[in-house]
Scaffold this active site. Structure first.
Site, PDB file in Angstrom:
ATOM      1  N   ASP A 240      41.749  33.630  40.823  1.00 35.35           N
ATOM      2  CA  ASP A 240      42.958  32.845  40.583  1.00 35.35           C
ATOM      3  C   ASP A 240      43.051  32.684  39.073  1.00 35.35           C
ATOM      4  OD1 ASP A 240      44.690  30.710  40.030  1.00 35.35           O
ATOM      5  OD2 ASP A 240      44.136  29.613  41.854  1.00 35.35           O
TER       6      ASP A 240
ATOM      7  N   TYR B  10      35.505  20.075  41.190  1.00 36.80           N
ATOM      8  CA  TYR B  10      36.705  20.707  41.694  1.00 36.80           C
ATOM      9  C   TYR B  10      37.181  21.851  40.811  1.00 36.80           C
ATOM     10  CZ  TYR B  10      41.526  21.668  42.672  1.00 36.80           C
ATOM     11  OH  TYR B  10      42.696  22.307  42.944  1.00 36.80           O
TER      12      TYR B  10
ATOM     13  N   LYS C 165      39.407  26.109  45.850  1.00 33.05           N
ATOM     14  CA  LYS C 165      38.525  26.712  46.845  1.00 33.05           C
ATOM     15  C   LYS C 165      38.410  28.209  46.617  1.00 33.05           C
ATOM     16  CE  LYS C 165      37.272  24.434  51.015  1.00 33.05           C
ATOM     17  NZ  LYS C 165      37.164  23.135  50.364  1.00 33.05           N
TER      18      LYS C 165
ATOM     19  N   SER D 197      37.081  55.178  65.368  1.00 31.09           N
ATOM     20  CA  SER D 197      35.964  56.107  65.565  1.00 31.09           C
ATOM     21  C   SER D 197      34.592  55.435  65.440  1.00 31.09           C
ATOM     22  CB  SER D 197      36.018  57.266  64.550  1.00 31.09           C
ATOM     23  OG  SER D 197      37.312  57.736  64.401  1.00 31.09           O
TER      24      SER D 197
ATOM     25  N   ARG E  50      44.969  20.783  48.129  1.00 28.22           N
ATOM     26  CA  ARG E  50      43.818  20.324  47.355  1.00 28.22           C
ATOM     27  C   ARG E  50      42.484  20.812  47.935  1.00 28.22           C
ATOM     28  NH1 ARG E  50      45.750  16.205  43.856  1.00 28.22           N
ATOM     29  NH2 ARG E  50      47.948  15.916  44.280  1.00 28.22           N
TER      30      ARG E  50
HETATM   31  P1  13P Z   1      43.887  27.232  45.013  1.00 28.75           P
HETATM   32  O1  13P Z   1      42.468  27.224  45.498  1.00 28.75           O
HETATM   33  O2  13P Z   1      44.683  28.327  45.691  1.00 28.75           O
HETATM   34  O3  13P Z   1      43.967  27.299  43.524  1.00 28.75           O
HETATM   35  O4  13P Z   1      44.585  25.904  45.512  1.00 28.75           O
HETATM   36  C1  13P Z   1      44.055  24.685  45.098  1.00 28.75           C
HETATM   37  C2  13P Z   1      44.873  23.508  45.494  1.00 28.75           C
HETATM   38  O5  13P Z   1      44.560  22.424  45.056  1.00 28.75           O
HETATM   39  C3  13P Z   1      46.012  23.660  46.407  1.00 28.75           C
HETATM   40  O6  13P Z   1      46.627  22.434  46.688  1.00 28.75           O
HETATM   41 MG    MG Z   2      44.317  30.326  45.583  1.00 26.19          MG
HETATM   42 MG    MG Z   3      45.107  27.826  42.067  1.00 21.94          MG
HETATM   43 MG    MG Z   4      41.423  27.988  46.537  1.00 19.94          MG
END
Ligand code: 13P
Ligand code: MG
Ligand code: MG
Ligand code: MG
Ligand code: 13P
Length: 380
Positions: free
Chosen positions: A11, A227, A230, A241, A264
């Site tokens: 990201d 944080y 994710k 096959s 989040r």
């Molecule tokens: P990402 O992991 O896709 O950056 O999203 C984080 C987030 O806080 C979405 O609300």
């Molecule tokens: Mg993402």
């Molecule tokens: Mg993001």
């Molecule tokens: Mg993420």
């Protein structure tokens, strides 16, 4: 004479918020990869799922190769420059290290790679996700490679009836174990049903130990210790096959399951299968998306992609996912929409507790259950 398929993702910024990686970022990455075609890599395809940029590359350098990983890192760095110019949200989000060293694992990007001798016909499916984590693949990989009600080939294809072996990672303790299906099915489910602790990393065909599937299992939130978003995963699956047919690889997603992620990175929600054009999570930053890109390899060239989830036959799954989204959204900050504390990407609960610590009182005549459990060793 082996071919390696490497899918490396990061990201590097969203337009706007966490919703989408714009075309400018893909072009920046393509520029870096194009310059080394025929030199370092055979072929590449760059795409994005939500705010995650996915580099799909073929080469002959093997897995975990320093030059290939450095190439991906450089592409992400170039794209980060663009993201910073455009002041995209979270520019450079997943580039956690100051500079590259050795391989991208532990530096922020996620990575799924496999090396094999290309078959006379080599269909592969590359899955790219946003707004969820690697254990989102536990349920569908189980169905693909161990559930005969999903995969007819487990019953009817003699090279599959010997079953598949699952390499399961304990993502908290950095340990791994291999479990053989069908005979260890129940033990496998005992582990992988716990998506907080266990993630399937690889699947092998037992007949000849051929690699069948691989998932990126980097645990971003542990790497950074706080944080950072994710670790939105990618996976590669070989088909046909002696492996599940393409339709068997896709079938688990026809009936959406709940995964961790969404807003989040702190909520349960359905995983919605979508075509590339619909990988644009926006409602409550979601719900989580998965794309499936089908390729045929031709001496390492990536013929395709066929945007497999764009097909009409997945319309019902999308509708179902939206109904599931409505149902669970009603719970707001309550479990089971909200993730258990250990899985939340970030939380204010420790701060709330700190603020309230002098206001907590003992409940009269109430035995201290937790202390008893600790004495017995039931909890830490
Ligand atoms: P990402 O992991 O896709 O950056 O999203 C984080 C987030 O806080 C979405 O609300
Ligand atoms: Mg993402
Ligand atoms: Mg993001
Ligand atoms: Mg993420
Ligand atoms: P076709 O007859 O279209 O080649 O399909 C064969 C098959 O096995 C589909 O799963």
């Amino acid at each position: 004479n082996k071919i390696t398929v490497s899918v490396i993702k990061a990201d590097i910024g969203g337009l706007c918020g966490h919703t989408l990686a714009p075309e400018d970022l893909l072009e920046a990455c393509e520029g870096v990869l194009e310059a080394v075609v025929d030199e370092l890599i055979i072929d590449y395809y760059v795409t994005r799922c939500g705010d995650d940029v996915d580099l799909i590359m073929t080469h002959r350098m093997g897995v975990d190769n320093e030059e290939i990983h450095k190439l991906a890192w450089n592409a992400f760095e170039e794209a980060t420059k663009v993201a910073k110019e455009l002041k995209l949200y979270g520019a450079g989000q997943d580039l956690l290290a100051e500079s590259f060293s050795g391989n991208v694992r532990g530096l922020g990007p996620g990575c799924a790679e496999m090396e094999f001798v290309e078959r006379p016909s080599e269909p592969i499916v590359v899955f790219c996700c946003d707004k969820t984590d690697p254990a989102a693949f536990n349920f569908p990989l189980y169905k693909m490679f161990a559930d005969p009600f999903n995969t007819a080939g487990l019953v009817f294809d003699p090279s599959m009836t010997g079953g598949f072996a699952f390499e399961v990672h304990d993502i908290m303790d950095s340990k791994k174990v291999i479990l053989n299906t069908p005979e260890e099915t129940y033990s496998l489910l005992a582990l992988i049903g716990d998506v907080e602790k266990y993630a399937i990393k690889r699947v092998y065909r037992r007949k000849d130990n051929e690699i069948a599937a691989v998932v990126s299992t980097e645990k971003l939130n542990y790497i950074a210790g706080e944080y950072v978003g994710k670790d939105d995963p990618v996976a590669i699956v070989r088909a046909q096959s002696g492996f599940p047919a393409v339709g068997e690889v896709l079938e688990p997603f026809a009936d959406p399951h709940f995964v961790a992620g969404w807003m989040r990175g702190s909520h349960w929600g359905p995983l919605m299968p979508v075509g590339e054009d619909d990988a644009t999570p926006s409602r409550f930053d979601g719900p989580a998306r998965i794309m499936a890109l089908g390729f045929q390899l031709a001496d390492g060239m990536l013929v395709g992609p066929n945007d497999l989830f764009a097909d009409k036959s997945f319309d019902k799954a999308r509708e179902k996912a939206l109904v599931m989204a409505d149902i669970i959204r009603r719970m707001g900050p309550f479990q089971p929409h909200r993730l258990p504390s250990g899985m939340m990407e970030y939380t204010t609960v420790p701060k709330v507790l700190e603020k309230l610590k002098d206001r907590f009182e003992d409940i009269e005549d109430e035995p201290k259950k937790l202390e008893k459990c600790r004495e017995r060793g039931d909890v830490e």
